[in-house]
Design an enzyme around this catalytic site. Structure first.
Site, short mmCIF file in Angstrom:
data_model
loop_
_atom_site.label_atom_id
_atom_site.label_comp_id
_atom_site.label_asym_id
_atom_site.label_seq_id
_atom_site.Cartn_x
_atom_site.Cartn_y
_atom_site.Cartn_z
N ASP A 63 0.87 -1.17 0.00
CA ASP A 63 0.00 0.00 0.00
C ASP A 63 0.91 1.22 0.00
OD1 ASP A 63 -1.63 2.16 0.50
OD2 ASP A 63 -2.84 1.15 2.02
N SER A 143 -0.10 13.77 -14.30
CA SER A 143 -1.21 13.68 -15.25
C SER A 143 -1.30 14.98 -16.03
CB SER A 143 -2.53 13.46 -14.49
OG SER A 143 -3.63 13.64 -15.34
N TYR A 156 -8.09 15.18 -7.47
CA TYR A 156 -7.13 14.47 -8.34
C TYR A 156 -6.20 15.49 -8.99
CZ TYR A 156 -5.44 11.37 -12.09
OH TYR A 156 -4.65 10.63 -12.95
N LYS A 160 -2.18 15.82 -8.34
CA LYS A 160 -1.20 15.63 -9.41
C LYS A 160 -0.34 16.88 -9.60
CE LYS A 160 -2.13 11.35 -10.65
NZ LYS A 160 -1.16 10.26 -10.39
N1 LIG Z 1 -5.24 6.12 -17.43
C1 LIG Z 1 -5.18 7.41 -17.59
O1 LIG Z 1 -5.86 7.99 -18.45
C2 LIG Z 1 -4.24 8.22 -16.73
C3 LIG Z 1 -4.01 9.56 -17.10
C4 LIG Z 1 -3.16 10.33 -16.33
C5 LIG Z 1 -2.53 9.78 -15.22
N2 LIG Z 1 -2.78 8.48 -14.87
C6 LIG Z 1 -2.08 7.97 -13.69
O2 LIG Z 1 -1.36 6.82 -14.05
C7 LIG Z 1 -1.15 6.01 -12.89
C8 LIG Z 1 -1.50 4.57 -13.22
O3 LIG Z 1 -2.88 4.51 -13.53
P1 LIG Z 1 -3.48 3.49 -14.60
O4 LIG Z 1 -4.26 4.28 -15.55
O5 LIG Z 1 -2.44 2.57 -15.06
O6 LIG Z 1 -4.55 2.75 -13.66
P2 LIG Z 1 -4.81 1.22 -13.28
O7 LIG Z 1 -6.03 1.22 -12.46
O8 LIG Z 1 -4.72 0.36 -14.49
O9 LIG Z 1 -3.54 0.85 -12.36
C9 LIG Z 1 -3.37 1.43 -11.10
C10 LIG Z 1 -2.70 0.41 -10.21
O10 LIG Z 1 -2.41 1.06 -8.96
C11 LIG Z 1 -2.73 0.14 -7.92
N3 LIG Z 1 -3.02 0.89 -6.68
C12 LIG Z 1 -4.08 1.68 -6.41
N4 LIG Z 1 -3.99 2.15 -5.14
C13 LIG Z 1 -2.84 1.65 -4.63
C14 LIG Z 1 -2.21 1.76 -3.37
N5 LIG Z 1 -2.73 2.49 -2.38
N6 LIG Z 1 -1.03 1.11 -3.19
C15 LIG Z 1 -0.49 0.36 -4.17
N7 LIG Z 1 -1.06 0.20 -5.38
C16 LIG Z 1 -2.22 0.84 -5.60
C17 LIG Z 1 -3.93 -0.63 -8.44
O11 LIG Z 1 -4.08 -1.86 -7.73
C18 LIG Z 1 -3.57 -0.80 -9.90
O12 LIG Z 1 -2.86 -2.01 -10.11
C19 LIG Z 1 -1.99 6.64 -11.79
O13 LIG Z 1 -1.16 7.42 -10.94
C20 LIG Z 1 -2.96 7.52 -12.53
O14 LIG Z 1 -3.42 8.60 -11.77
C21 LIG Z 1 -3.61 7.69 -15.60
#
Ligand SMILES: NC(=O)c1ccc[n+]([C@@H]2O[C@H](COP(=O)([O-])OP(=O)(O)OC[C@H]3O[C@@H](n4cnc5c(N)ncnc54)[C@H](O)[C@@H]3O)[C@@H](O)[C@H]2O)c1
Length: 280
Positions: A63, A143, A156, A160
């Site tokens: 976590d 982000s 959020y 970020k």
């Molecule tokens: N997908 C998008 O459009 C997007 C855009 C901008 C930024 N992001 C950022 O990219 C990062 C990855 O997101 P993603 O899109 O791959 O999402 P995702 O949901 O596919 O993956 C996120 C992962 O983080 C893990 N997670 C969540 N809370 C956690 C915690 N407290 N401790 C450990 N692990 C934890 C989840 O179990 C999951 O495996 C994030 O920081 C998200 O904010 C995503």
């Protein structure tokens, strides 16, 4: 395309590495020769990915909002693989949604714990281990909502933005240890987070690829591999002179929409429309 052997002998931790952007980056690091600890709250999914990828991959249920968990992840990586060179602070979620006037202090704390405290803890605990190897790279996932806050939920976007500030101040402190610290700012990436379902199906991902393609000037939604390629660059010696930066990987979304695509009345009342070069 992966560059074989680029990370031979290097060790990385990828938080949130069980899914989406994190999983894409784990695969890229493995393809390029690194050993990787997948540190994710979803321990089962992290273990399944590590099992699939072989002996240079390992998993630890983590976590990222808990200091003892991050410290344990750093210890696990150094115990298993002999050191640490790359820390990718990437785990995240969408945070609290809805109007600010309805958000609770618990909503605020959870959002900032998972999105900001995690990055602070990742930097804090990875730095001594990376410094022991003579330097390395820390990359934090922010982000485009950090740069264009109205495109994301309040908390959020604020969290970020804090990640960008922390990246900059950390880069100054860590430079003397030869550790570079940069942020990536993904646009819309087809992942479970983006479709709002941690167990997103291929059909759901395909639906957003279709519905949201035109939001980016390059005409498609991003994929985890797009971000993984940028993270690999920032982690590598090719980025040896790059620190304290915010790298947008978003198909051009953060610079748009283009002038002609703004709705009326903006275009007809905008002063640029009335500007004419002087008569000759
Ligand atoms: N997908 C998008 O459009 C997007 C855009 C901008 C930024 N992001 C950022 O990219 C990062 C990855 O997101 P993603 O899109 O791959 O999402 P995702 O949901 O596919 O993956 C996120 C992962 O983080 C893990 N997670 C969540 N809370 C956690 C915690 N407290 N401790 C450990 N692990 C934890 C989840 O179990 C999951 O495996 C994030 O920081 C998200 O904010 C995503």
């Amino acid at each position: 395309m992966p560059i074989p052997d680029r990370f031979d002998g290097k060790v990385a931790i990828v938080t949130g590495g069980a899914s989406g952007i994190g999983a894409g980056t784990v695969r890229r690091f493995i393809d390029e020769g690194a050993s990787v600890l997948i540190a994710d709250l979803n321990g089962d999914q992290a273990s399944a990915l590590a099992d699939e990828l072989g002996e240079r991959a390992a998993a630890l249920r983590t976590d990222v909002s808990k200091e003892e968990d991050i410290a344990a992840a750093v210890s696990e990586a150094t115990d298993l693989f002999g050191g640490l060179d790359i820390m990718f602070n990437n785990a995240g979620f969408g945070g609290a949604l809805g109007p600010l006037v309805e958000a609770s202090v618990d909503d605020f704390d959870l959002t900032f714990d998972v999105l900001v405290k995690s990055v602070f803890l990742g930097i804090k605990h990875a730095t001594p281990a990376i410094a022991e190897r003579g330097g390395g790279s820390i990359i934090n996932t922010a982000s485009i909502c950090a740069k264009r806050p109205g495109w994301g939920p309040h908390l959020y976007s604020a969290a970020k933005s804090a990640v960008l500030a922390l990246t900059e101040t950390a880069s100054l402190e860590l430079a003397e240890s030869n550790i570079r610290c940069n942020a990536v700012c993904p646009g819309l990436i087809a992942t479970p987070l983006y479709v709002g379902n941690p167990k997103a199906t291929e059909e759901q991902l395909a639906a957003v690829r279709e519905s949201d393609a035109s939001l980016q000037p390059l005409g498609r939604v991003g994929e985890p591999g797009d971000i993984a390629a940028a993270v690999a660059f920032l982690a590598s010696d090719d980025a040896a002179w790059v620190t304290g930066q915010h790298f947008s990987i978003d198909g051009g979304m953060n610079v748009g929409p283009k002038f002609e695509d703004w709705p009326e009345p903006f275009r007809t009342t905008h002063p640029i429309r009335h500007h004419r070069p002087p008569d000759r």
